[in-house]
Motif scaffolding. Structure first.
Motif, PDB file in Angstrom:
ATOM      1  N   ILE A   7      18.943   9.661 -16.660  1.00 39.90           N
ATOM      2  CA  ILE A   7      20.207   9.795 -17.499  1.00 39.90           C
ATOM      3  C   ILE A   7      19.686   9.033 -19.116  1.00 39.90           C
ATOM      4  N   GLU A   8      20.151   9.600 -20.154  1.00 37.29           N
ATOM      5  CA  GLU A   8      19.818   9.028 -21.341  1.00 37.29           C
ATOM      6  C   GLU A   8      21.206   8.340 -21.836  1.00 37.29           C
ATOM      7  N   VAL A   9      20.767   7.167 -22.394  1.00 34.23           N
ATOM      8  CA  VAL A   9      22.082   6.550 -22.894  1.00 34.23           C
ATOM      9  C   VAL A   9      21.738   6.047 -24.233  1.00 34.23           C
ATOM     10  N   THR A  31      21.188  -3.661 -17.639  1.00 37.32           N
ATOM     11  CA  THR A  31      20.656  -3.992 -19.108  1.00 37.32           C
ATOM     12  C   THR A  31      19.176  -3.205 -19.151  1.00 37.32           C
ATOM     13  N   LEU A  32      18.998  -2.569 -20.316  1.00 37.36           N
ATOM     14  CA  LEU A  32      17.675  -1.900 -20.393  1.00 37.36           C
ATOM     15  C   LEU A  32      16.576  -2.891 -20.676  1.00 37.36           C
ATOM     16  N   GLY A  36      12.957   0.193 -22.767  1.00 37.95           N
ATOM     17  CA  GLY A  36      14.153   0.975 -22.876  1.00 37.95           C
ATOM     18  C   GLY A  36      14.473   1.728 -21.767  1.00 37.95           C
ATOM     19  N   ARG A  37      14.412   1.070 -20.489  1.00 45.43           N
ATOM     20  CA  ARG A  37      14.537   1.666 -19.263  1.00 45.43           C
ATOM     21  C   ARG A  37      15.105   0.625 -18.287  1.00 45.43           C
ATOM     22  N   PRO A  41      19.484  -0.460  -8.656  1.00 44.74           N
ATOM     23  CA  PRO A  41      18.928  -0.874  -7.683  1.00 44.74           C
ATOM     24  C   PRO A  41      19.485  -0.205  -6.225  1.00 44.74           C
ATOM     25  N   TYR A  42      20.604   0.667  -6.433  1.00 44.07           N
ATOM     26  CA  TYR A  42      21.293   1.146  -5.202  1.00 44.07           C
ATOM     27  C   TYR A  42      20.817   2.709  -5.266  1.00 44.07           C
ATOM     28  N   CYS A  43      21.109   3.290  -6.195  1.00 48.01           N
ATOM     29  CA  CYS A  43      20.966   4.860  -6.092  1.00 48.01           C
ATOM     30  C   CYS A  43      19.740   5.090  -6.907  1.00 48.01           C
ATOM     31  N   SER A  44      18.637   4.591  -7.408  1.00 49.08           N
ATOM     32  CA  SER A  44      17.757   4.786  -8.022  1.00 49.08           C
ATOM     33  C   SER A  44      17.761   5.831  -9.396  1.00 49.08           C
ATOM     34  N   ARG A  45      18.993   5.891  -9.870  1.00 50.91           N
ATOM     35  CA  ARG A  45      19.123   6.434 -11.210  1.00 50.91           C
ATOM     36  C   ARG A  45      18.239   5.701 -12.265  1.00 50.91           C
ATOM     37  N   LEU A  46      17.749   6.341 -13.078  1.00 53.44           N
ATOM     38  CA  LEU A  46      16.974   5.947 -14.323  1.00 53.44           C
ATOM     39  C   LEU A  46      17.531   6.225 -15.520  1.00 53.44           C
ATOM     40  N   TYR A  47      18.024   5.250 -15.953  1.00 54.10           N
ATOM     41  CA  TYR A  47      18.456   5.143 -17.380  1.00 54.10           C
ATOM     42  C   TYR A  47      17.521   4.943 -18.251  1.00 54.10           C
TER      43      TYR A  47
END
Length: 60
Positions: A7-9, A31-32, A36-37, A41-47
């Motif tokens: 997900i881009e933020v 916090t990135l 910038g990444r 830790p719960y669902c492994s989504r990458l921001y």
């Protein structure tokens, strides 16, 4: 392992709840890192910080 979703933020801090519903998890604020990444830790989504987004980081 590949992230579940990328997900881009445009902010340094993001809130993740896993998308709610049965697949959700408690709301956590992440916090990135300096690169910038951040990965949830719960669902492994990458921001990742969107290209050209301005943040308050001063490089300290």
């Amino acid at each position: 392992m590949e992230p579940v979703e990328t997900i881009e933020v445009e902010t340094e801090t993001v809130g993740c709840d896993g998308g709610g519903g049965a697949l959700g998890h408690p709301l956590v604020y992440l916090t990135l890192s300096a690169d910038g990444r951040v990965e949830c830790p719960y669902c492994s989504r990458l921001y990742v910080l969107k290209a050209g987004a301005k943040t308050g980081t001063h490089g300290h």
